[in-house]
Design an enzyme around this catalytic site. Structure first.
Site, short mmCIF file in Angstrom:
data_model
loop_
_atom_site.label_atom_id
_atom_site.label_comp_id
_atom_site.label_asym_id
_atom_site.label_seq_id
_atom_site.Cartn_x
_atom_site.Cartn_y
_atom_site.Cartn_z
N ASP A 1 -13.74 10.68 -10.51
CA ASP A 1 -13.06 11.97 -10.43
C ASP A 1 -12.22 12.21 -11.69
O ASP A 1 -12.16 13.34 -12.21
CB ASP A 1 -12.18 12.04 -9.19
CG ASP A 1 -12.97 12.37 -7.93
OD1 ASP A 1 -14.20 12.47 -8.03
OD2 ASP A 1 -12.36 12.51 -6.86
N ASP B 1 -6.70 -0.51 -13.95
CA ASP B 1 -5.57 0.29 -14.41
C ASP B 1 -5.68 0.60 -15.90
O ASP B 1 -5.38 1.72 -16.34
CB ASP B 1 -4.24 -0.39 -14.10
CG ASP B 1 -4.24 -1.88 -14.36
OD1 ASP B 1 -5.30 -2.45 -14.66
OD2 ASP B 1 -3.16 -2.50 -14.23
N LYS C 1 -10.27 -5.75 -10.72
CA LYS C 1 -8.85 -6.09 -10.69
C LYS C 1 -8.75 -7.60 -10.46
O LYS C 1 -8.11 -8.10 -9.53
CB LYS C 1 -8.14 -5.30 -9.57
CG LYS C 1 -6.62 -5.37 -9.63
CD LYS C 1 -6.03 -4.76 -10.88
CE LYS C 1 -4.50 -4.80 -10.83
NZ LYS C 1 -3.88 -4.40 -12.10
N ASP D 1 -14.71 5.63 -6.97
CA ASP D 1 -14.36 6.93 -6.41
C ASP D 1 -13.26 7.58 -7.24
O ASP D 1 -13.33 8.76 -7.62
CB ASP D 1 -13.91 6.73 -4.96
CG ASP D 1 -13.79 8.04 -4.19
OD1 ASP D 1 -14.09 9.10 -4.76
OD2 ASP D 1 -13.39 7.98 -3.02
N TYR E 1 -14.13 0.79 1.90
CA TYR E 1 -14.60 1.92 2.69
C TYR E 1 -15.50 1.48 3.86
O TYR E 1 -15.67 2.22 4.84
CB TYR E 1 -15.36 2.91 1.82
CG TYR E 1 -14.50 3.64 0.81
CD1 TYR E 1 -13.12 3.47 0.76
CD2 TYR E 1 -15.07 4.52 -0.10
CE1 TYR E 1 -12.34 4.13 -0.15
CE2 TYR E 1 -14.29 5.21 -1.03
CZ TYR E 1 -12.93 5.00 -1.05
OH TYR E 1 -12.16 5.67 -1.97
#
Length: 356
Positions: free
Chosen positions: A251, A223, A191, A247, A142
């Protein structure tokens, strides 16, 4: 205490939900003899309309001059076609960066009164759901270099995910300290089987864990974490991860609680000043209709009292008032179920105030 709070109502339902949170803060001030002064800040889509940019310097300065920041929501389809640097969401990134808010704390707790609203099977949530996601907030993709290039084959776009040891270490310490104050369990999400930034992340976290022998530490790929959150969310206590993964996962974790409209968050830096906001968006489809759920914003104000103003009792008062409203069967539309009492945004505010 006397505190100055920068208030960003923003766009969509932001105005409605922030107004209810301010009513709650005023009641707390009355009850405990505090003084809260509010400074309105125009940021997001409304700032684009008024000033031609999402975060004018004079509006940002109001945040820098305050003891903390309370935010409603920014954005909406009206501004979706703007170039990336001019979109309403850039206001959030600008405030976070200017205030040095590198740690986002997002609790996901399933209120007993809302167990039926959880989309997971009852046997999955029998062990309870009470976790915190600690998300690095001002690094990664970001904030990395990004560009769209015109090439012979058409447009090519890239975003760079960059992390330094220092950035990983400081968010890692926040996560370990948070775990110490809870159930003593920390899961670091990355990851590392693919990304170099994740390999560095894991290296630093492994170095840190030796300093916190009292915290049970584990690594998990992002994942697998997404799968485990819906398979067995009760296994998690504190999750720490980088910006983009956090992020997405936060959620997902919030929806398990029954509604994204229930979850508050805090963004913190080195000092006591932070920015507090619900994790949901501006919901333009219901804006101005007095239908929004103000609970996440009210609980965000409670987090402000706890983390920035060192007022744990005041925070608990608000949390208890919210829990009682839910236990008494009051529901906004997003969490409504059969046999409960449907109330508007302002009516939910009235009920929580009465409980206070």
């Amino acid at each position: 205490m006397e505190k100055k709070i920068a208030v960003i109502r923003g766009d969509g339902i932001g105005v409605e939900i922030v107004n209810q949170a301010l009513r709650v803060l005023d009641k707390i001030a009355e009850k405990y003899g505090h003084t809260f002064r509010y400074v309105d800040v125009t940021a997001g889509g409304c700032a684009i309309d008024a000033f031609g940019e999402p975060l004018p310097e004079k509006e940002l300065q109001k945040c820098l001059d305050s003891d903390s920041v309370l935010l409603g929501a920014v954005g909406g389809p009206k501004w979706d076609t703007l170039e990336g640097s001019q979109r309403p969401e850039r206001a959030l990134l600008g405030v976070r960066q200017a205030l040095g808010l590198f740690a986002n704390i997002r609790p996901s707790c399933l209120f007993k009164a809302l167990e039926n609203a959880c989309p997971l099977k009852q046997e999955i949530i029998e062990g309870g759901l009470d976790l915190v996601i600690v998300r690095e907030l001002i690094g990664g993709a970001y904030f990395g270099k990004r560009e769209i290039l015109q090439t012979e084959g058409g447009k090519t776009a890239y975003d760079t995910m960059i992390y330094s040891e220092m950035e990983v270490e400081r968010i890692g310490r926040v996560a370990f300290e948070t775990a110490r104050k809870r159930r003593g369990k920390l899961t670091s999400v990355d990851k590392a089987n693919v990304l170099e930034s994740s390999r560095l992340w894991r290296e630093v976290m492994h170095r840190l864990k030796d300093e916190y022998p009292d915290v049970e530490y584990s690594d998990m790929l992002v994942d697998n974490t997404a799968m485990q959150l819906v398979r067995n969310p009760g296994q998690f206590d504190v999750i720490v991860t980088e910006n983009m993964f956090g992020d997405i996962l936060s959620d997902e974790a919030s929806m398990i609680t029954g509604s994204i409209g229930m979850i508050p968050s805090s963004s913190l830096g080195e000092g006591s000043r932070g920015m507090y906001e619900p994790i949901h968006g501006s919901a333009p489809d219901i804006a101005g209709q007095n239908k929004a759920n103000p609970i996440a914003t009210i609980l965000s104000a409670a987090m402000m009292l706890l983390y920035s103003f060192d007022a744990p009792q005041e925070c608990r008062d608000i949390e208890n008032a919210v829990e009682k409203a839910l236990a008494d069967g009051y529901r906004t539309g997003d969490i409504m179920s059969e046999g409960k009492k449907l109330v508007s945004c302002s009516e939910m505010g009235d009920i929580i105030l009465a409980n206070l």
